[in-house]
Design a protein around this motif. Structure first.
Motif, PDB file in Angstrom:
ATOM      1  N   ARG A 205     -22.578 -79.794  27.164  1.00 15.04           N
ATOM      2  CA  ARG A 205     -21.816 -80.672  28.055  1.00 15.04           C
ATOM      3  C   ARG A 205     -20.333 -80.326  27.963  1.00 15.04           C
ATOM      4  NH1 ARG A 205     -21.373 -85.741  26.961  1.00 15.04           N
ATOM      5  NH2 ARG A 205     -21.865 -85.593  24.745  1.00 15.04           N
ATOM      6  N   VAL A 206     -19.674 -80.288  29.092  1.00 11.06           N
ATOM      7  CA  VAL A 206     -18.241 -80.013  29.148  1.00 11.06           C
ATOM      8  C   VAL A 206     -17.508 -81.333  28.950  1.00 11.06           C
ATOM      9  CG1 VAL A 206     -16.348 -79.125  30.545  1.00 11.06           C
ATOM     10  CG2 VAL A 206     -18.587 -78.045  30.673  1.00 11.06           C
ATOM     11  N   ILE A 207     -16.757 -81.446  27.856  1.00  9.27           N
ATOM     12  CA  ILE A 207     -16.082 -82.697  27.531  1.00  9.27           C
ATOM     13  C   ILE A 207     -14.700 -82.751  28.174  1.00  9.27           C
ATOM     14  CG2 ILE A 207     -15.282 -84.166  25.658  1.00  9.27           C
ATOM     15  CD1 ILE A 207     -18.314 -83.875  25.821  1.00  9.27           C
ATOM     16  N   ASP A 208     -13.860 -81.752  27.880  1.00  9.46           N
ATOM     17  CA  ASP A 208     -12.480 -81.777  28.358  1.00  9.46           C
ATOM     18  C   ASP A 208     -12.248 -80.793  29.497  1.00  9.46           C
ATOM     19  OD1 ASP A 208      -9.201 -81.130  26.980  1.00  9.46           O
ATOM     20  OD2 ASP A 208      -9.839 -82.617  28.418  1.00  9.46           O
ATOM     21  N   GLY A 209     -13.264 -80.104  29.909  1.00 13.73           N
ATOM     22  CA  GLY A 209     -13.082 -79.131  30.979  1.00 13.73           C
ATOM     23  C   GLY A 209     -12.681 -77.761  30.450  1.00 13.73           C
ATOM     24  N   GLY A 210     -12.566 -76.818  31.358  1.00 18.39           N
ATOM     25  CA  GLY A 210     -12.213 -75.458  30.984  1.00 18.39           C
ATOM     26  C   GLY A 210     -10.713 -75.241  30.945  1.00 18.39           C
ATOM     27  N   GLU A 211     -10.349 -73.982  30.831  1.00 18.35           N
ATOM     28  CA  GLU A 211      -8.933 -73.639  30.728  1.00 18.35           C
ATOM     29  C   GLU A 211      -8.185 -73.982  32.013  1.00 18.35           C
ATOM     30  OE1 GLU A 211      -8.639 -69.598  29.647  1.00 18.35           O
ATOM     31  OE2 GLU A 211      -9.535 -69.868  27.662  1.00 18.35           O
ATOM     32  N   ARG A 212      -8.793 -73.726  33.156  1.00 20.11           N
ATOM     33  CA  ARG A 212      -8.107 -74.025  34.410  1.00 20.11           C
ATOM     34  C   ARG A 212      -7.858 -75.520  34.580  1.00 20.11           C
ATOM     35  NH1 ARG A 212     -11.819 -70.798  38.608  1.00 20.11           N
ATOM     36  NH2 ARG A 212     -13.375 -71.676  37.221  1.00 20.11           N
ATOM     37  N   ARG A 213      -8.811 -76.334  34.125  1.00 13.40           N
ATOM     38  CA  ARG A 213      -8.616 -77.776  34.232  1.00 13.40           C
ATOM     39  C   ARG A 213      -7.513 -78.244  33.288  1.00 13.40           C
ATOM     40  NH1 ARG A 213     -10.700 -82.553  31.951  1.00 13.40           N
ATOM     41  NH2 ARG A 213     -10.866 -84.266  33.437  1.00 13.40           N
ATOM     42  N   VAL A 215      -4.909 -76.495  32.331  1.00 12.63           N
ATOM     43  CA  VAL A 215      -3.635 -76.079  32.931  1.00 12.63           C
ATOM     44  C   VAL A 215      -3.244 -77.020  34.061  1.00 12.63           C
ATOM     45  CG1 VAL A 215      -2.530 -74.242  34.259  1.00 12.63           C
ATOM     46  CG2 VAL A 215      -3.873 -73.670  32.243  1.00 12.63           C
ATOM     47  N   ARG A 216      -4.224 -77.426  34.878  1.00  5.81           N
ATOM     48  CA  ARG A 216      -3.930 -78.339  35.988  1.00  5.81           C
ATOM     49  C   ARG A 216      -3.450 -79.682  35.469  1.00  5.81           C
ATOM     50  NH1 ARG A 216      -7.037 -82.063  38.397  1.00  5.81           N
ATOM     51  NH2 ARG A 216      -8.920 -81.308  37.339  1.00  5.81           N
ATOM     52  N   ILE A 217      -4.093 -80.201  34.414  1.00  6.49           N
ATOM     53  CA  ILE A 217      -3.675 -81.485  33.845  1.00  6.49           C
ATOM     54  C   ILE A 217      -2.273 -81.390  33.258  1.00  6.49           C
ATOM     55  CG2 ILE A 217      -4.168 -83.148  32.002  1.00  6.49           C
ATOM     56  CD1 ILE A 217      -7.128 -82.632  32.488  1.00  6.49           C
ATOM     57  N   PHE A 218      -1.994 -80.267  32.577  1.00  9.12           N
ATOM     58  CA  PHE A 218      -0.650 -80.104  31.999  1.00  9.12           C
ATOM     59  C   PHE A 218       0.407 -80.053  33.093  1.00  9.12           C
ATOM     60  CE2 PHE A 218       2.818 -77.246  30.730  1.00  9.12           C
ATOM     61  CZ  PHE A 218       3.312 -77.949  29.634  1.00  9.12           C
ATOM     62  N   ARG A 219       0.123 -79.368  34.186  1.00 14.79           N
ATOM     63  CA  ARG A 219       1.095 -79.291  35.277  1.00 14.79           C
ATOM     64  C   ARG A 219       1.329 -80.657  35.917  1.00 14.79           C
ATOM     65  NH1 ARG A 219      -0.746 -73.669  38.357  1.00 14.79           N
ATOM     66  NH2 ARG A 219       0.068 -72.227  36.762  1.00 14.79           N
ATOM     67  N   GLU A 220       0.239 -81.417  36.095  1.00 20.82           N
ATOM     68  CA  GLU A 220       0.399 -82.762  36.653  1.00 20.82           C
ATOM     69  C   GLU A 220       1.231 -83.643  35.727  1.00 20.82           C
ATOM     70  OE1 GLU A 220      -3.498 -84.199  37.313  1.00 20.82           O
ATOM     71  OE2 GLU A 220      -3.909 -82.886  39.041  1.00 20.82           O
ATOM     72  N   TRP A 221       0.959 -83.546  34.415  1.00 29.72           N
ATOM     73  CA  TRP A 221       1.747 -84.332  33.464  1.00 29.72           C
ATOM     74  C   TRP A 221       3.209 -83.898  33.474  1.00 29.72           C
ATOM     75  CZ3 TRP A 221       4.285 -82.481  29.050  1.00 29.72           C
ATOM     76  CH2 TRP A 221       4.801 -83.462  28.196  1.00 29.72           C
TER      77      TRP A 221
END
Length: 253
Positions: A205-213, A215-221
């Motif tokens: 199961r993917v808990i926190d997502g992959g690398e692209r996700r 990066v997207r969360i960091f950019r939004e933050w």
């Protein structure tokens, strides 16, 4: 004078120097195909009391493969059909076929899931008991989980001849623990019942997502922080903007 001239000796030309002929390659391919077709497919393994038919096997390995039980008509077909033939029967997607083939080879090698080595099974239900067995080497008594027939009690058959299955443990005095083990009501012991996905290899199961996700969360933050800073600067005014920027970069100040 002319009789002393040595005549050249004629030798056959090596085959690799001869021009390529399509007929020879076609005949070689045909002979190879015939040789492969003559090879006997490995014999299917024997059924076990816990896995008596195709439907039970597909039910145990899970991933909703039991819905294809009507497409595989016999036990031999289950262990002889190729991936292409399974695809022709409509078993999709490809990862389900790979999963089925992997479990098929595991069963052929005797690598069963829990309950695969049970001997006494009645309609997909096996009973377990805790008995005391005499160990002749160490001259002591040890508790052991055994598989008993459902028609008689554990005392109705010699304890030494009862099969000892793997994957079960004893907790406390007589509590049997193991995967999907259920206690017997009104009796001392437990039972194991064939159920969907009992032997299933769970997918990750993917808990926190992959690398692209990430990066997207960091950019939004990061963009939200910038919007907050610009909002503070616009409210306080240009006088306090250098101090605000310093506090964001160096909170110690």
């Amino acid at each position: 004078m002319f009789s002393s001239i040595i005549k050249p000796v004629s030798r056959p030309i090596p085959s690799f120097l001869l021009p390529f002929r399509k007929s020879s390659s076609a005949s070689q391919a045909r002979s190879l195909t015939q040789a492969l077709s003559r090879q006997k497919a490995p014999r299917p393994p024997r059924t076990t009391p816990f896995v008596p038919d195709v439907k039970t096997f597909l039910t145990l390995i899970g991933r909703s493969l039991s819905k294809h039980s009507d497409k595989i008509t016999s036990w031999r077909d289950l262990f002889t059909l190729t991936s292409g033939q399974l695809k022709g029967l409509g078993i999709e997607p490809a990862r389900d076929r790979r999963y089925l083939l992997r479990w098929r080879e595991k069963f052929r090698a005797g690598l069963f899931g829990i309950g695969g080595d049970l001997k006494y099974v009645d309609n997909g239900r096996a009973e377990l008991r805790v008995v005391k067995l005499w160990r002749s080497k160490n001259r002591n008594v040890r508790k052991q989980v055994v598989n008993v027939p459902s028609s008689i009690s554990a005392q109705g058959k010699p304890k030494e001849h009862l099969p000892i299955p793997t994957g079960f443990h004893i907790k406390g005095a007589k509590t049997i623990i193991g995967k999907a083990v259920q206690p017997l009501k009104g009796k001392m012991g437990a039972k194991l019942v064939v159920s969907e996905g009992l032997w299933e290899d769970k997918r990750g199961r993917v808990i926190d997502g992959g690398e692209r996700r990430r990066v997207r969360i960091f950019r939004e933050w990061h963009s939200s922080i910038h919007r907050m800073i610009h909002g503070l600067v616009s409210r306080v005014g240009a006088t306090w903007s250098p101090w605000i920027m310093l506090q964001v970069r160096f909170p110690i100040l």
